[in-house]
Design a protein around this motif. Structure first.
Motif, PDB file in Angstrom:
ATOM      1  N   ARG A  10       0.823  -1.221   0.000  1.00 34.75           N
ATOM      2  CA  ARG A  10       0.000   0.000   0.000  1.00 34.75           C
ATOM      3  C   ARG A  10       0.854   1.268   0.000  1.00 34.75           C
ATOM      4  NH1 ARG A  10      -3.124   3.583   3.015  1.00 34.75           N
ATOM      5  NH2 ARG A  10      -5.329   3.613   2.415  1.00 34.75           N
ATOM      6  N   ASN A  11       2.015   1.222   0.706  1.00 34.25           N
ATOM      7  CA  ASN A  11       2.832   2.440   0.799  1.00 34.25           C
ATOM      8  C   ASN A  11       3.517   2.812  -0.512  1.00 34.25           C
ATOM      9  OD1 ASN A  11       4.682   0.369   0.884  1.00 34.25           O
ATOM     10  ND2 ASN A  11       5.821   1.138   2.633  1.00 34.25           N
ATOM     11  N   ILE A  40      -7.482   4.860  -2.821  1.00 33.56           N
ATOM     12  CA  ILE A  40      -6.944   3.564  -2.407  1.00 33.56           C
ATOM     13  C   ILE A  40      -7.994   2.928  -1.512  1.00 33.56           C
ATOM     14  CG2 ILE A  40      -5.082   2.385  -1.184  1.00 33.56           C
ATOM     15  CD1 ILE A  40      -3.304   4.852  -1.881  1.00 33.56           C
ATOM     16  N   THR A  42      -7.966  -0.495  -0.326  1.00 39.34           N
ATOM     17  CA  THR A  42      -7.468  -1.489   0.628  1.00 39.34           C
ATOM     18  C   THR A  42      -6.888  -0.778   1.840  1.00 39.34           C
ATOM     19  OG1 THR A  42      -6.951  -3.044  -1.155  1.00 39.34           O
ATOM     20  CG2 THR A  42      -5.828  -3.402   0.952  1.00 39.34           C
ATOM     21  N   ASN A  43      -7.302  -1.185   3.033  1.00 41.02           N
ATOM     22  CA  ASN A  43      -6.803  -0.558   4.265  1.00 41.02           C
ATOM     23  C   ASN A  43      -5.552  -1.231   4.812  1.00 41.02           C
ATOM     24  OD1 ASN A  43      -8.754   1.493   4.471  1.00 41.02           O
ATOM     25  ND2 ASN A  43     -10.229   0.025   5.278  1.00 41.02           N
ATOM     26  N   SER A  46      -0.527  -4.426   3.026  1.00 44.73           N
ATOM     27  CA  SER A  46      -0.194  -5.181   1.817  1.00 44.73           C
ATOM     28  C   SER A  46      -1.305  -6.176   1.519  1.00 44.73           C
ATOM     29  CB  SER A  46       1.139  -5.909   1.979  1.00 44.73           C
ATOM     30  OG  SER A  46       1.021  -6.912   2.961  1.00 44.73           O
ATOM     31  N   ILE A  51      -3.154  -4.205  -4.214  1.00 47.36           N
ATOM     32  CA  ILE A  51      -3.958  -3.242  -3.472  1.00 47.36           C
ATOM     33  C   ILE A  51      -5.135  -2.817  -4.351  1.00 47.36           C
ATOM     34  CG2 ILE A  51      -3.948  -0.939  -2.410  1.00 47.36           C
ATOM     35  CD1 ILE A  51      -2.274  -3.071  -0.876  1.00 47.36           C
TER      36      ILE A  51
END
Length: 68
Positions: A10-11, A40, A42-43, A46, A51
């Motif tokens: 995610r990052n 985005i 997805t919380n 990963s 994602i």
């Protein structure tokens, strides 16, 4: 170890990035759709399948690769 060009972390994904995603309807074929990340979805930090994001055109799918 995840490659920074894939969409599993995610990052690595930010709004405004150009990405290739796989739509839910294209999961069997693996057909990619290119677009710009709007949201985005997805919380978790990963996800093994990528994602989940919403593109600026409203399509939703999982990031398969991050484009420059």
């Amino acid at each position: 170890m995840a490659n920074s060009k894939d969409g599993t972390n995610r990052n690595h994904i930010k709004t405004g990035l150009k990405v290739n995603i796989v739509l839910k309807s294209d999961q069997k074929t693996g057909r990619l759709t290119q677009g710009i990340v709007k949201d985005i979805l997805t919380n978790s930090p990963s996800h093994p399948h990528g994602i989940k994001v919403r593109l600026e055109n409203g399509q939703v799918g999982r990031v398969k690769e991050i484009l420059d």
